[in-house]
Scaffold this active site. Structure first.
Site, mmCIF file in Angstrom:
data_model
loop_
_atom_site.group_PDB
_atom_site.id
_atom_site.type_symbol
_atom_site.label_atom_id
_atom_site.label_comp_id
_atom_site.label_asym_id
_atom_site.label_seq_id
_atom_site.Cartn_x
_atom_site.Cartn_y
_atom_site.Cartn_z
ATOM 1 N N ASP A 145 60.992 84.669 19.313
ATOM 2 C CA ASP A 145 60.842 83.294 19.838
ATOM 3 C C ASP A 145 62.230 82.665 20.014
ATOM 4 O O ASP A 145 62.541 82.056 21.044
ATOM 5 C CB ASP A 145 60.045 82.417 18.856
ATOM 6 C CG ASP A 145 58.596 82.876 18.632
ATOM 7 O OD1 ASP A 145 58.386 83.800 17.833
ATOM 8 O OD2 ASP A 145 57.696 82.308 19.253
ATOM 9 N N THR A 193 52.535 83.855 19.478
ATOM 10 C CA THR A 193 53.324 84.349 18.331
ATOM 11 C C THR A 193 52.413 84.933 17.259
ATOM 12 O O THR A 193 52.745 85.948 16.637
ATOM 13 C CB THR A 193 54.169 83.210 17.717
ATOM 14 O OG1 THR A 193 55.030 82.685 18.726
ATOM 15 C CG2 THR A 193 54.997 83.684 16.543
HETATM 16 N N1 LIG Z 1 46.529 74.380 15.026
HETATM 17 C C1 LIG Z 1 47.642 74.841 15.604
HETATM 18 N N2 LIG Z 1 48.821 74.821 14.941
HETATM 19 C C2 LIG Z 1 49.942 75.283 15.542
HETATM 20 N N3 LIG Z 1 50.001 75.802 16.782
HETATM 21 C C3 LIG Z 1 48.853 75.834 17.467
HETATM 22 C C4 LIG Z 1 47.614 75.371 16.930
HETATM 23 N N4 LIG Z 1 46.651 75.549 17.853
HETATM 24 C C5 LIG Z 1 47.248 76.111 18.921
HETATM 25 N N5 LIG Z 1 48.566 76.274 18.691
HETATM 26 C C6 LIG Z 1 49.558 76.880 19.612
HETATM 27 O O1 LIG Z 1 49.045 76.832 20.945
HETATM 28 C C7 LIG Z 1 49.249 78.085 21.589
HETATM 29 C C8 LIG Z 1 47.913 78.675 21.969
HETATM 30 O O2 LIG Z 1 47.184 78.864 20.778
HETATM 31 P P1 LIG Z 1 46.009 79.985 20.763
HETATM 32 O O3 LIG Z 1 46.680 81.294 20.914
HETATM 33 O O4 LIG Z 1 45.370 79.777 19.428
HETATM 34 O O5 LIG Z 1 45.108 79.649 21.912
HETATM 35 C C9 LIG Z 1 50.038 78.964 20.618
HETATM 36 O O6 LIG Z 1 51.417 78.774 20.953
HETATM 37 P P2 LIG Z 1 52.624 79.655 20.354
HETATM 38 O O7 LIG Z 1 52.103 81.033 20.103
HETATM 39 O O8 LIG Z 1 53.670 79.554 21.452
HETATM 40 O O9 LIG Z 1 53.073 78.966 19.104
HETATM 41 C C10 LIG Z 1 49.705 78.352 19.268
HETATM 42 O O10 LIG Z 1 50.674 78.537 18.296
HETATM 43 MG MG LIG Z 2 54.694 78.517 18.322
HETATM 44 MG MG LIG Z 3 55.621 79.743 21.539
#
Ligand SMILES: Nc1ncnc2c1ncn2[C@@H]1O[C@H](COP(=O)(O)O)[C@@H](OP(=O)(O)O)[C@H]1O
Ligand SMILES: [Mg+2]
Ligand SMILES: [Mg+2]
Ligand SMILES: [Mg+2]
Length: 334
Positions: free
Chosen positions: A54, A126
């Site tokens: 990242d 991530t």
């Molecule tokens: N409750 C939460 N806390 C932190 N990040 C979240 C979250 N819900 C969703 N996200 C972030 O939104 C993106 C899509 O989430 P998902 O894969 O669950 O659909 C991911 O981005 P990143 O991977 O860039 O951090 C994820 O980390």
């Molecule tokens: Mg993230």
């Molecule tokens: Mg990210």
């Protein structure tokens, strides 16, 4: 016309250079996975991790965007500290003329650099990237006992997102998928889709989802009762729980799902700006769970506190919104 051509509209050049910059970030992401030292740190919670991939991907993306578009405002998920490129090298996107056919609608051809806000998610997914790594080092092969799927299969949930906003609206976007084609060892890995709203879309074929079904895609790692209530209210024939906002929008574009619903305040502007621009360039719609436009001006709150609902081209976005229960909408306050 190659985007580097003098006279190409600024927005076309930003999108064209961002394709090369995102592809380069994909190489960094794959190299760090190969080396196996992810340097995982927890951000807001154990569900909010950050790896060296990242950080390094963000450094490479933002230093290149800053060099070629210094008057734009650039906001990256991993914050200000992860911007200075430690190697001193800045990636040069101008040599890459692989992207052509970027067309910009007349109302966007005169957008000035100062007006642009570029939202960068250097590695979306991530959770899936780290989980695939954990599986690899624990020697899992094939179907992983904890996941029930092959660990490798999580890797193509990872995307690199560069979203471009003007006047607070998502107008251009690039989604790079570093592990596309991982199933075919030895083949070229990665693909990149790009688009300008009202202009062209490129990088992968666009397919409509199948008639007679309603396939909903949603998070696999950040669920909640509100998230599940919204899904149930759509009465899906199938629910695909996968990682990454960019990856889920790609599924809408390639006909694997009709709608992406995430009734949670968890994702941020960098998760949705690029996917929204590419989806809307292809005829789809992305709004918050109330149907409101998501604002992308520099001072907009980073969190999308009122959730996300995105529909593939040809789907009835309004009909999906109407089905979302009031208690779900009430739970997601601006
Ligand atoms: N409750 C939460 N806390 C932190 N990040 C979240 C979250 N819900 C969703 N996200 C972030 O939104 C993106 C899509 O989430 P998902 O894969 O669950 O659909 C991911 O981005 P990143 O991977 O860039 O951090 C994820 O980390
Ligand atoms: Mg993230
Ligand atoms: Mg990210
Ligand atoms: Mg993300």
């Amino acid at each position: 016309m190659s985007v580097a051509a003098k006279g190409a509209p600024l927005l076309s050049r930003v999108v064209g250079y961002s394709v090369a910059i995102a592809n380069n970030a994909g190489n960094i992401i794959r190299d760090i996975m190969k080396k196996g030292e992810l340097g995982i740190v927890e951000k807001e919670s154990a569900q909010d991790l950050q790896t060296e991939a990242d950080r390094a991907a963000q450094r490479s993306i933002i230093t290149a965007l800053q060099k070629y578009f210094p008057k734009s405002t650039i906001i990256g998920e991993e914050g200000e500290e992860e911007v200075k490129d430690l190697s001193g090298q800045v990636f040069d996107p101008t040599a890459d003329s692989s992207v052509s056919g970027i067309t910009c609608p007349s109302h966007l051809t005169s957008v000035a650099e100062e007006e642009l806000v570029i939202w960068v998610d250097p590695l979306d997914g991530t959770a899936e990237y780290t989980q695939a790594h954990e599986c690899r080092i624990s020697g899992h092969l094939g179907v992983c006992k904890t996941l029930g799927v092959s660990c490798e299969s999580l890797l193509d949930h990872v995307t690199v997102l560069i979203g471009i906003a003007s006047g607070g609206k998502a107008v251009g976007g690039v989604i790079h998928q570093p592990y596309y084609n991982y199933q075919n060892p030895g083949s070229k890995l990665g693909r990149t889709i790009w688009g300008i709203v009202g202009g062209s879309v490129g990088g992968m074929p666009l397919t409509a989802p199948p008639d007679g079904k309603l396939i909903v895609t949603t998070t696999r790692s950040h669920s909640s009762s509100t998230v599940n209530d919204a899904i149930a209210a759509l009465s899906p024939t199938e629910v695909l729980r996968v990682g990454g906002a960019g990856h889920k929008v790609m599924m809408l574009l390639e006909g694997k799902a009709h709608v992406y619903v995430f009734a949670s305040p968890g994702c941020k502007k960098w998760d949705t700006c690029a996917p929204q621009a590419v989806l809307e360039a292809a005829g789809g719609v992305l709004s918050d769970i109330q149907g409101k436009v998501i604002p992308y001006h520099a001072s907009a709150p980073h969190r999308n506190s009122t959730g996300v609902l995105a529909s593939a081209a040809g789907q009835d976005h309004q009909a999906f919104l109407t089905k979302i229960p009031q208690h779900v909408k009430d739970n997601l306050k601006a």
